[in-house]
Motif scaffolding. Structure first.
Motif, PDB file in Angstrom:
ATOM      1  N   PHE A 175       0.860  -1.188   0.000  1.00 51.52           N
ATOM      2  CA  PHE A 175       0.000   0.000   0.000  1.00 51.52           C
ATOM      3  C   PHE A 175       0.888   1.227   0.000  1.00 51.52           C
ATOM      4  N   HIS A 176       0.606   2.165  -0.923  1.00 44.95           N
ATOM      5  CA  HIS A 176       1.422   3.376  -1.032  1.00 44.95           C
ATOM      6  C   HIS A 176       0.541   4.622  -1.088  1.00 44.95           C
ATOM      7  N   PHE A 177       0.977   5.652  -0.353  1.00 47.70           N
ATOM      8  CA  PHE A 177       0.347   6.970  -0.420  1.00 47.70           C
ATOM      9  C   PHE A 177       1.436   7.999  -0.209  1.00 47.70           C
ATOM     10  N   THR A 178       1.107   9.272  -0.429  1.00 46.95           N
ATOM     11  CA  THR A 178       2.077  10.337  -0.176  1.00 46.95           C
ATOM     12  C   THR A 178       1.572  11.190   0.975  1.00 46.95           C
ATOM     13  N   GLY A 179       2.437  12.020   1.492  1.00 43.98           N
ATOM     14  CA  GLY A 179       2.082  12.866   2.615  1.00 43.98           C
ATOM     15  C   GLY A 179       1.024  13.902   2.289  1.00 43.98           C
ATOM     16  N   ILE A 180       0.860  14.229   1.019  1.00 49.67           N
ATOM     17  CA  ILE A 180      -0.140  15.232   0.667  1.00 49.67           C
ATOM     18  C   ILE A 180      -1.554  14.678   0.833  1.00 49.67           C
ATOM     19  N   THR A 181      -1.735  13.358   0.724  1.00 41.89           N
ATOM     20  CA  THR A 181      -3.087  12.796   0.818  1.00 41.89           C
ATOM     21  C   THR A 181      -3.729  13.099   2.167  1.00 41.89           C
ATOM     22  N   PRO A 182      -3.113  12.765   3.299  1.00 43.11           N
ATOM     23  CA  PRO A 182      -3.759  13.108   4.569  1.00 43.11           C
ATOM     24  C   PRO A 182      -3.819  14.610   4.816  1.00 43.11           C
ATOM     25  N   ALA A 183      -3.052  15.387   4.068  1.00 43.86           N
ATOM     26  CA  ALA A 183      -3.068  16.842   4.234  1.00 43.86           C
ATOM     27  C   ALA A 183      -4.246  17.494   3.508  1.00 43.86           C
ATOM     28  N   LEU A 184      -4.987  16.734   2.708  1.00 41.39           N
ATOM     29  CA  LEU A 184      -6.095  17.321   1.956  1.00 41.39           C
ATOM     30  C   LEU A 184      -7.221  17.818   2.856  1.00 41.39           C
ATOM     31  N   SER A 185      -7.469  17.095   3.957  1.00 47.72           N
ATOM     32  CA  SER A 185      -8.495  17.518   4.919  1.00 47.72           C
ATOM     33  C   SER A 185      -8.378  16.654   6.166  1.00 47.72           C
ATOM     34  N   ASP A 186      -8.992  17.096   7.236  1.00 46.83           N
ATOM     35  CA  ASP A 186      -9.008  16.290   8.459  1.00 46.83           C
ATOM     36  C   ASP A 186      -9.645  14.926   8.207  1.00 46.83           C
ATOM     37  N   THR A 187     -10.691  14.906   7.404  1.00 50.31           N
ATOM     38  CA  THR A 187     -11.376  13.638   7.125  1.00 50.31           C
ATOM     39  C   THR A 187     -10.509  12.715   6.286  1.00 50.31           C
ATOM     40  N   VAL A 188      -9.796  13.251   5.298  1.00 44.26           N
ATOM     41  CA  VAL A 188      -8.915  12.407   4.496  1.00 44.26           C
ATOM     42  C   VAL A 188      -7.745  11.905   5.342  1.00 44.26           C
ATOM     43  N   ALA A 189      -7.300  12.692   6.318  1.00 46.43           N
ATOM     44  CA  ALA A 189      -6.282  12.203   7.250  1.00 46.43           C
ATOM     45  C   ALA A 189      -6.819  10.994   8.014  1.00 46.43           C
ATOM     46  N   LYS A 190      -8.066  11.084   8.460  1.00 42.09           N
ATOM     47  CA  LYS A 190      -8.697   9.967   9.170  1.00 42.09           C
ATOM     48  C   LYS A 190      -8.833   8.747   8.250  1.00 42.09           C
ATOM     49  N   ILE A 191      -9.244   8.975   7.015  1.00 38.45           N
ATOM     50  CA  ILE A 191      -9.383   7.884   6.037  1.00 38.45           C
ATOM     51  C   ILE A 191      -8.032   7.222   5.787  1.00 38.45           C
ATOM     52  N   THR A 192      -6.989   8.023   5.656  1.00 39.39           N
ATOM     53  CA  THR A 192      -5.647   7.486   5.425  1.00 39.39           C
ATOM     54  C   THR A 192      -5.191   6.655   6.611  1.00 39.39           C
ATOM     55  N   LEU A 193      -5.466   7.133   7.814  1.00 37.57           N
ATOM     56  CA  LEU A 193      -5.121   6.368   9.011  1.00 37.57           C
ATOM     57  C   LEU A 193      -5.884   5.044   9.039  1.00 37.57           C
ATOM     58  N   GLU A 194      -7.176   5.076   8.711  1.00 35.04           N
ATOM     59  CA  GLU A 194      -7.964   3.842   8.647  1.00 35.04           C
ATOM     60  C   GLU A 194      -7.368   2.877   7.625  1.00 35.04           C
ATOM     61  N   ALA A 195      -6.941   3.410   6.488  1.00 34.27           N
ATOM     62  CA  ALA A 195      -6.322   2.574   5.456  1.00 34.27           C
ATOM     63  C   ALA A 195      -5.035   1.931   5.980  1.00 34.27           C
ATOM     64  N   CYS A 196      -4.219   2.712   6.663  1.00 37.70           N
ATOM     65  CA  CYS A 196      -2.971   2.178   7.217  1.00 37.70           C
ATOM     66  C   CYS A 196      -3.235   1.095   8.261  1.00 37.70           C
ATOM     67  N   LYS A 197      -4.207   1.331   9.122  1.00 41.99           N
ATOM     68  CA  LYS A 197      -4.544   0.329  10.139  1.00 41.99           C
ATOM     69  C   LYS A 197      -5.062  -0.951   9.491  1.00 41.99           C
ATOM     70  N   ALA A 198      -5.915  -0.820   8.464  1.00 39.33           N
ATOM     71  CA  ALA A 198      -6.443  -1.996   7.763  1.00 39.33           C
ATOM     72  C   ALA A 198      -5.325  -2.739   7.038  1.00 39.33           C
ATOM     73  N   ALA A 199      -4.418  -1.985   6.421  1.00 41.94           N
ATOM     74  CA  ALA A 199      -3.285  -2.610   5.727  1.00 41.94           C
ATOM     75  C   ALA A 199      -2.407  -3.372   6.718  1.00 41.94           C
ATOM     76  N   LYS A 200      -2.160  -2.765   7.862  1.00 41.80           N
ATOM     77  CA  LYS A 200      -1.335  -3.406   8.886  1.00 41.80           C
ATOM     78  C   LYS A 200      -1.993  -4.699   9.369  1.00 41.80           C
ATOM     79  N   GLU A 201      -3.314  -4.650   9.584  1.00 48.47           N
ATOM     80  CA  GLU A 201      -4.056  -5.846  10.011  1.00 48.47           C
ATOM     81  C   GLU A 201      -3.936  -6.981   9.001  1.00 48.47           C
ATOM     82  N   GLU A 202      -3.915  -6.620   7.725  1.00 47.27           N
ATOM     83  CA  GLU A 202      -3.849  -7.622   6.646  1.00 47.27           C
ATOM     84  C   GLU A 202      -2.417  -8.029   6.321  1.00 47.27           C
ATOM     85  N   GLY A 203      -1.440  -7.438   7.009  1.00 45.95           N
ATOM     86  CA  GLY A 203      -0.044  -7.774   6.746  1.00 45.95           C
ATOM     87  C   GLY A 203       0.491  -7.164   5.466  1.00 45.95           C
TER      88      GLY A 203
END
Length: 183
Positions: A130-158
């Protein structure tokens, strides 16, 4: 290897050749964005890659999807909705004159995305990276939350996670994401 990239694809408008913005009578249209560019590059190397974002359900949003598809990028997980595709204007540099970029991304579909737009457990099925850039969570507070959710889900799936932070080293949203990641 299957790779997911997540971020914003934007309409790129550029004067022809090396004209300056103020000299241009018309602009060439194409599409680009950090994570979309990574997806296209990986597809060109023969990897199985999908790009995840939110785009409007109108023809300009469809043009962005078609642009990714022509390079072999899987677009099946792109959410449709919202009103705007982000835009950036590119004035190519010439000789000693540097290139200039002007961003117009306020209220884009991805910037106004909500967590329910993305089913990360489904998105990460069979995914290795899974790849993203730092600008993605910087788009809005909600996109930061979405990016964090994505990272947590990715981590859970290995799933291996990578992030290019070079463009937003001091961004407050990235710092919030880093603090949340520690928890």
């Amino acid at each position: 290897m299957k790779v997911i990239t997540f971020g914003e694809i934007m309409l790129r408008l550029a004067p022809h050749g090396y004209y300056r913005f103020t000299q241009a009578n018309d602009f060439e249209a194409s599409f680009g964005g950090g994570e979309a560019n990574v997806a296209v590059s990986l597809a060109n190397f023969g990897l199985d890659v999908a790009f995840v974002t939110k785009l409007p359900a109108h023809d300009v949003g469809q043009c962005a999807i078609n642009d990714l598809r022509k390079y072999g990028v899987d677009t099946s997980m792109i959410t449709r909705g919202g009103d705007r595709v982000g835009i950036y204007y590119l004035e190519k540099g010439a000789s000693q004159r540097a290139s200039q970029v002007i961003y117009d991304r306020a209220h884009s579909a991805i910037a106004e995305a909500i967590p329910e737009d993305f089913n990360w457990s489904k998105i990460f099925e069979g995914v290795d990276w899974f790849h993203f850039t730092g600008i993605t969570p910087a788009l809005s507070d909600t996109v930061a939350k979405i990016t964090l959710e994505a990272c947590k889900a990715a981590k859970e799936e290995g799933v291996m996670i990578s992030c290019d932070l070079t463009s937003v080293k001091n961004c407050g949203q990235v710092k919030k994401l880093e603090k949340s990641w520690e928890n």
